[in-house]
Design an enzyme around this catalytic site. Structure first.
Site, PDB file in Angstrom:
ATOM      1  N   ASP A  21      -5.545 -10.819  -5.833  1.00 41.61           N
ATOM      2  CA  ASP A  21      -6.814 -11.179  -5.186  1.00 41.61           C
ATOM      3  C   ASP A  21      -6.820 -12.680  -4.903  1.00 41.61           C
ATOM      4  O   ASP A  21      -6.616 -13.481  -5.805  1.00 41.61           O
ATOM      5  CB  ASP A  21      -7.975 -10.788  -6.111  1.00 41.61           C
ATOM      6  N   ASP A  98       1.905   2.588   5.958  1.00 40.68           N
ATOM      7  CA  ASP A  98       1.572   3.977   5.688  1.00 40.68           C
ATOM      8  C   ASP A  98       1.023   4.626   6.950  1.00 40.68           C
ATOM      9  O   ASP A  98       0.183   4.045   7.642  1.00 40.68           O
ATOM     10  CB  ASP A  98       0.521   4.062   4.577  1.00 40.68           C
ATOM     11  N   ASP A 199       2.412   9.911   4.995  1.00 39.40           N
ATOM     12  CA  ASP A 199       1.695  10.592   3.925  1.00 39.40           C
ATOM     13  C   ASP A 199       1.666  12.104   4.169  1.00 39.40           C
ATOM     14  O   ASP A 199       1.324  12.557   5.269  1.00 39.40           O
ATOM     15  CB  ASP A 199       0.261  10.037   3.886  1.00 39.40           C
ATOM     16  N   GLU A 256       6.629  11.640   3.042  1.00 39.51           N
ATOM     17  CA  GLU A 256       6.221  12.187   1.749  1.00 39.51           C
ATOM     18  C   GLU A 256       6.049  13.689   1.926  1.00 39.51           C
ATOM     19  O   GLU A 256       5.277  14.145   2.773  1.00 39.51           O
ATOM     20  CB  GLU A 256       4.902  11.565   1.291  1.00 39.51           C
ATOM     21  N   HIS A 328       2.331   4.872  -6.406  1.00 43.38           N
ATOM     22  CA  HIS A 328       0.888   4.757  -6.649  1.00 43.38           C
ATOM     23  C   HIS A 328       0.270   6.064  -7.140  1.00 43.38           C
ATOM     24  O   HIS A 328      -0.883   6.065  -7.582  1.00 43.38           O
ATOM     25  CB  HIS A 328       0.186   4.314  -5.364  1.00 43.38           C
TER      26      HIS A 328
END
Length: 559
Positions: A21, A98, A199, A256, A328
């Site tokens: 961050d 992604d 994905d 994926e 993840h």
């Protein structure tokens, strides 16, 4: 075997919300990533895979996209993203993004239009069906619990959502929808990105009839995956995508694909078929549970050998493997297949050796390179993941199962294990943020953090640097073939790599015991030196017979 840059690359995955961050709002962002690019470059990786940073209401942490052309405010602006791309390319690193096109967010403009009426031009961008006997169109279960169908009162129909009800599935039968996707892909590729991680891309083709799934136990909802995984038109769609988009760029693609087997993966990754370059498969990630992900069982090393060997041998010379133990969606591997207490450093290095010496493109997930571990929050309220929260509700609140038993499953298998903020140093909030972190930091950050790892030449971090450097200097690690040895040993995983007259012997101990290793007599191997090890090893020790320490790893070169 054809040599290509993406076969020779090592990939680092960033989950942006938890990486770094920069502005003190407690959420990782793009400027935070830019700050840490030199840290990643120093590791030696060539490619960064960036998990979604698109506009999203964040029902599933960015995998529910409301606008494919905008950056989420939490993460910054398009100018920030363009700076990130420039800074990466200036460091000779590539960026893959992604691609999430099995579903969109229900807040996407397409779906907002689709809900207005049955004859809206966008209606057919999604999968709608009337109810059946006052119930859902079929008995499919959502991946995140409950029905895979959501009723829309205004149009008196249901829409399909394999995941959250805020993630309606896109209708790939519609050529207009497909063209929208291809146009969007070209837009990003023209901005200069270097490829896509796609994905659940093998879910995009559904059996048109959407039939009920077999239900011998009479459950309310059951998995309909046989009707949407590797569906009837999926290869046609991917070949069209390749023809329309991917073939026009020099890019890296990885799909994926839950539920894909070796034979199917050969079709997806055979370059002569013009689909994708590699797949993420989950066979080895499903070995430590029974049919339900939450029903944990210890890993049987022979099962891992069978699975890895099947993929190494099955794709060799035809397709290409992607190599990973973390991402993840998976718990931290050092807690899962290693020992995150007494042998955290040793087992993290052993698992890395096992993976990086295989044939394929290795993926490192943020924090893996410093040996970050699973987390155990005391309260269910401290967890963020929709999958965890829905499962807890289904099993404990609605189903009456014991809280403690379900929490144990979450500690072992929950996705939030991978999503705790990155541990940069031993300062407040682990140096991740100056504000209040969006998710609680793992309490072990004072001893497990990047600053400590970078400053310790014997750390997990520096071991990863060695492994990556070896891959860049020894062609055999990338292109050599694979052969399992000692298949019946339930503690040692050993294999041989061969390229012309060169060989590598890889020996790893998956246990916390000292165990004897003996090279089978029929194996022809003339050692020429030790390439890497995670304990100090006498270089002149006979490599055909020795005792392995707990979680030891050794790689010998020879002929």
């Amino acid at each position: 075997m054809k040599r290509t840059w993406w076969k020779e690359s090592v990939v680092y995955q960033i989950y942006p919300r938890s990486f770094k961050d920069s502005n003190g709002d407690g959420i990782g962002d793009i400027q935070g990533i830019i700050e840490k690019l030199d840290y990643i470059k120093n590791l030696g990786v060539d490619v960064i895979w960036l998990s979604p940073v698109y506009e999203s209401p964040n029902d599933d942490n960015g995998y529910d996209i409301a606008d494919y052309y905008r950056i989420m405010d939490d993460f910054g602006t398009m100018e920030d993203w363009e700076e990130l791309l420039d800074e990466m390319h200036a460091r000779d690193m590539k960026l893959i993004m992604d691609l999430v096109v099995n579903h969109s967010s229900d807040e996407h403009q397409w779906f907002q239009e689709a809900k207005k009426s049955k004859d809206n031009p966008y209606r057919d961008y999604y999968i709608w069906r009337p109810g059946k006997d006052g119930k859902e169109p079929n008995n499919w279960k959502s991946t995140f619990s409950g029905s895979a169908w959501e009723y829309d009162e205004k149009t008196d129909e249901y829409y399909l959502h394999i995941f959250s009800k805020k993630q309606p599935d896109l209708n790939w039968e519609n050529p207009k929808l497909r063209q929208e996707v291809y146009d969007m892909m070209k837009w990003w590729l023209d901005k200069g990105i270097d490829g896509f991680r796609m994905d659940v891309i093998n879910f995009i083709s559904k059996v048109p009839e959407l039939p009920d799934a077999p239900n011998p136990k009479g459950q309310k909802y059951v998995s309909g995956s046989r009707f949407f995984k590797n569906g009837p038109r999926v290869h046609e769609y991917l070949q069209e995508m390749n023809r329309e988009v991917l073939s026009k760029y020099d890019v890296m693609t990885v799909g994926e694909m839950p539920g894909v087997d070796v034979e199917e993966a050969k079709k997806y990754t055979n370059l002569e078929r013009n689909e994708l370059q590699m797949v993420f498969q989950f066979e080895h990630m499903d070995l430590d549970h029974d049919s339900d992900k939450w029903d944990y069982k210890p890993l049987d090393l022979k099962d891992l050998k069978d699975s890895i060997s099947r993929w190494q041998e099955g794709l060799h010379g035809t397709g290409w493997n992607s190599l990973y133990l973390n991402n993840h969606d998976q718990p931290r591997v050092v807690s899962r297949f290693g020992n995150d207490k007494e042998y955290r450093v040793e087992s993290a290095k052993m698992l890395a050796t096992f993976l990086h010496m295989l044939q394929g493109t290795p993926y490192i997930y943020q924090g893996e390179e410093i040996g970050m571990t699973n987390v155990q929050y005391e309260s269910i309220e401290e967890y963020k993941d929709i999958e965890i929260l829905n499962m807890y509700k289904e099993k404990v609140i609605d189903g009456g199962e014991a809280h403690d038993k379900v929490m144990e499953s979450i500690y072992v298998k929950g996705r939030d294990n991978a999503r705790t903020p990155f541990q940069w140093n031993d300062q407040e909030h682990a140096g991740f943020t100056t504000g209040e972190p969006w998710m609680k930091i793992n309490s072990n950050y004072p001893t497990i953090n990047a600053e400590q790892a970078v400053n310790d030449e014997n750390s997990v971090y520096h071991y990863y640097r060695q492994l990556i450097q070896l891959r860049k200097t020894h062609e055999i690690i990338v292109y050599g073939d694979y052969r399992l040895i000692l298949p019946e040993d339930d503690q040692i995983y050993a294999y041989m790599r061969t390229l012309s007259d060169e060989k590598l012997l890889v020996v790893t101990n998956f246990s916390d015991e000292s165990v004897p290793f003996k090279l089978p007599e029929e194996e022809s191997f003339q050692a020429k030196g030790l390439l890497i090890s995670n304990y100090d090893v006498d270089g002149v020790e006979d490599c055909s017979s020795f005792t392995m320490k707990p979680y030891e790893a050794r790689v010998y070169k020879g002929s």
